[in-house]
Design a protein around this motif. Structure first.
Motif, short mmCIF file in Angstrom:
data_model
loop_
_atom_site.label_atom_id
_atom_site.label_comp_id
_atom_site.label_asym_id
_atom_site.label_seq_id
_atom_site.Cartn_x
_atom_site.Cartn_y
_atom_site.Cartn_z
N GLN A 72 39.18 45.08 46.58
CA GLN A 72 39.83 46.06 47.46
C GLN A 72 41.02 46.62 46.70
OE1 GLN A 72 42.36 44.76 50.86
NE2 GLN A 72 40.86 45.83 52.13
N GLY A 73 41.11 47.94 46.63
CA GLY A 73 42.21 48.54 45.90
C GLY A 73 42.00 50.02 45.70
N GLY A 74 43.10 50.76 45.55
CA GLY A 74 43.00 52.19 45.33
C GLY A 74 42.41 52.95 46.50
N GLY A 75 42.51 52.35 47.69
CA GLY A 75 41.95 53.01 48.87
C GLY A 75 40.47 52.77 49.07
N GLY A 76 39.85 51.93 48.24
CA GLY A 76 38.43 51.64 48.37
C GLY A 76 38.16 50.15 48.41
N GLU A 77 36.97 49.79 48.86
CA GLU A 77 36.57 48.38 48.92
C GLU A 77 35.07 48.30 48.69
OE1 GLU A 77 36.40 44.64 52.11
OE2 GLU A 77 37.91 46.22 52.35
N GLY A 78 34.66 47.38 47.81
CA GLY A 78 33.25 47.22 47.55
C GLY A 78 33.00 46.42 46.28
N THR A 79 31.75 46.35 45.89
CA THR A 79 31.34 45.64 44.68
C THR A 79 31.42 46.57 43.48
OG1 THR A 79 29.82 44.28 45.99
CG2 THR A 79 29.50 44.30 43.61
N VAL A 80 32.05 46.10 42.41
CA VAL A 80 32.23 46.93 41.21
C VAL A 80 30.87 47.17 40.54
CG1 VAL A 80 33.34 47.14 38.96
CG2 VAL A 80 34.55 46.04 40.86
N LYS A 81 30.50 48.44 40.45
CA LYS A 81 29.23 48.81 39.80
C LYS A 81 29.47 49.17 38.33
CE LYS A 81 25.55 52.32 39.99
NZ LYS A 81 24.43 51.38 39.91
N SER A 102 43.71 55.33 37.81
CA SER A 102 45.16 55.32 38.00
C SER A 102 45.54 54.80 39.37
CB SER A 102 45.74 56.72 37.78
OG SER A 102 45.18 57.65 38.69
N LYS A 103 44.68 55.06 40.38
CA LYS A 103 44.96 54.54 41.72
C LYS A 103 44.81 53.03 41.77
CE LYS A 103 44.26 58.29 45.00
NZ LYS A 103 43.62 58.66 46.28
N LEU A 104 43.85 52.51 41.02
CA LEU A 104 43.65 51.06 40.99
C LEU A 104 44.83 50.35 40.33
CD1 LEU A 104 39.87 50.54 40.07
CD2 LEU A 104 41.00 49.87 42.18
N THR A 105 45.28 50.87 39.19
CA THR A 105 46.36 50.20 38.46
C THR A 105 47.72 50.38 39.12
OG1 THR A 105 46.56 52.14 37.01
CG2 THR A 105 45.19 50.30 36.24
N SER A 106 47.86 51.42 39.96
CA SER A 106 49.14 51.63 40.64
C SER A 106 49.17 50.97 42.02
CB SER A 106 49.42 53.14 40.79
OG SER A 106 48.44 53.76 41.61
N ASP A 107 48.06 50.38 42.42
CA ASP A 107 47.95 49.74 43.73
C ASP A 107 47.70 48.24 43.54
OD1 ASP A 107 47.76 49.39 46.43
OD2 ASP A 107 45.77 50.28 46.65
N ASN A 108 47.87 47.49 44.62
CA ASN A 108 47.51 46.07 44.58
C ASN A 108 45.99 45.94 44.58
OD1 ASN A 108 50.19 45.19 44.70
ND2 ASN A 108 50.22 45.27 46.92
N ILE A 109 45.47 45.16 43.64
CA ILE A 109 44.03 44.92 43.59
C ILE A 109 43.75 43.53 44.16
CG2 ILE A 109 42.00 44.68 42.11
CD1 ILE A 109 43.34 46.49 40.08
N VAL A 110 42.91 43.48 45.18
CA VAL A 110 42.49 42.20 45.75
C VAL A 110 41.08 41.91 45.25
CG1 VAL A 110 42.11 40.87 47.84
CG2 VAL A 110 43.89 42.62 47.81
N ASN A 111 40.95 40.90 44.42
CA ASN A 111 39.65 40.51 43.87
C ASN A 111 39.14 39.30 44.65
OD1 ASN A 111 37.44 39.69 42.34
ND2 ASN A 111 38.37 40.36 40.42
N PHE A 112 38.21 39.57 45.57
CA PHE A 112 37.73 38.52 46.47
C PHE A 112 36.82 37.51 45.77
CE2 PHE A 112 38.64 42.15 49.25
CZ PHE A 112 39.42 41.55 50.23
N THR A 113 36.23 37.91 44.65
CA THR A 113 35.25 37.04 43.99
C THR A 113 35.73 36.54 42.63
OG1 THR A 113 34.16 39.05 43.18
CG2 THR A 113 33.26 38.06 45.17
N PHE A 114 37.01 36.64 42.37
CA PHE A 114 37.55 36.21 41.07
C PHE A 114 37.39 34.70 40.89
CE2 PHE A 114 40.93 34.89 38.17
CZ PHE A 114 40.75 35.78 37.13
N ASN A 115 37.68 33.94 41.95
CA ASN A 115 37.56 32.48 41.90
C ASN A 115 36.19 32.03 42.39
OD1 ASN A 115 40.25 31.99 40.98
ND2 ASN A 115 40.98 32.42 43.06
N GLU A 116 35.81 30.82 42.01
CA GLU A 116 34.49 30.31 42.37
C GLU A 116 34.40 29.90 43.83
OE1 GLU A 116 33.37 27.18 39.76
OE2 GLU A 116 33.24 28.47 37.99
N THR A 117 35.55 29.54 44.44
CA THR A 117 35.54 29.11 45.83
C THR A 117 36.48 29.98 46.67
OG1 THR A 117 37.28 27.47 45.42
CG2 THR A 117 34.98 26.74 45.24
#
Length: 268
Positions: free
Chosen positions: A125-134, A156-171
């Motif tokens: 989630q970030g830059g005003g969008g949410e989804g799976t990175v294609k 530029s919107k991604l790097t200037s905004d908070n990025i929430v990576n829901f799948t970065f960790n295994e659990t």
């Protein structure tokens, strides 16, 4: 007539040599630029550089080398290259100012590829969008939303905004809230929830799930339920546990209240 022929012969020899030299510089220079760019490409490939960044840097090196070759060829013809370089610089500045947004996206894309806060397949989630990175492109990042829409998010919107990576960790921890009536047996409800969590194979035994009273709300006792699971099982655990708790609460007469008000009418 002889004078004219001698002059033509003189200039043809002088400028013919310069033109031939310029052509040779172009041919050899472009050939060397291709070889150097290929060597650079192989070097980056061995360094496990991201494929998108690899292509970008290889193309950039090739363009820079060819630019120098063209300048050298023009200089060999006797044309003053100082003004030529100045014009190129001014044109580059004008193009840079006109394409500020695109250059910002370009720089942000390089940062995303180098520092890798996200990768293809991550749910973010970030830059005003949410989804799976294609795809992480040089200018935009493509996301597939949960309802299968393709989103183009400027880098530029991604790097200037908070990025929430829901799948970065295994659990991941699944946070749920269930409300029961004040007259319902809290210990019984807690035991039911605990049993449901223990019987679900997708719920991890460690860390242990948390079950506790979250709040004494206006019309319900809110119970917080926080099991842990593998990131890929998040949505399954959320839906399965919620459904089973509803079914078991109904079967054991545990009231799930809803907002309501009692209205009393008094006759005067």
């Amino acid at each position: 007539m002889k004078n004219i022929l001698s002059i033509l012969e003189k200039y043809s020899v002088e400028y013919g040599f310069k033109i031939l030299s310029a052509i040779l510089i172009l041919i050899i220079g472009i050939w060397l630029a291709k070889i150097i760019s290929k060597i650079f490409n192989k070097f980056l490939a061995k360094s496990n550089v991201d494929i998108t960044l690899l292509k970008f840097f290889t193309s950039l090196v090739r363009i820079i080398l060819i630019t120098f070759v063209v300048i050298a060829a023009v200089n060999k013809l006797g044309i003053e290259t100082t003004s030529f370089v100045a014009v190129l610089g001014a044109a580059g500045l004008a193009v840079g100012l006109a394409l500020q947004g695109s250059l910002s996206n370009l720089a942000s894309g390089i940062m995303l590829i180098i520092f890798r806060p996200i990768k293809v397949g991550d749910y973010i989630q970030g830059g005003g969008g949410e989804g799976t990175v294609k795809e992480i492109g040089i200018f935009v990042t493509k996301l597939i939303s949960i309802d299968n829409k393709l989103l183009f998010v400027p880098n530029s919107k991604l790097t200037s905004d908070n990025i929430v990576n829901f799948t970065f960790n295994e659990t991941r921890r699944v946070d749920m809230i269930f409300g029961i009536g004040y007259k319902s047996d809290f210990k019984k409800a807690k035991n039911i929830i605990d049993e449901i969590l223990q019987n679900n194979p997708k719920v991890l035994k460690e860390p242990k799930p948390d079950i506790f009273v979250r709040a004494l709300a206006e019309s319900s006792v809110n119970i917080a339920v926080r099991p842990w699971c593998k990131t890929d099982d998040y949505w399954d655990v959320l839906s399965e546990v919620t459904e089973n708790i509803k079914l078991q609460f109904d079967a054991n007469n545990i009231e799930i209240p809803f907002p309501q008000r009692d209205i009393h009418l008094h006759n005067k």
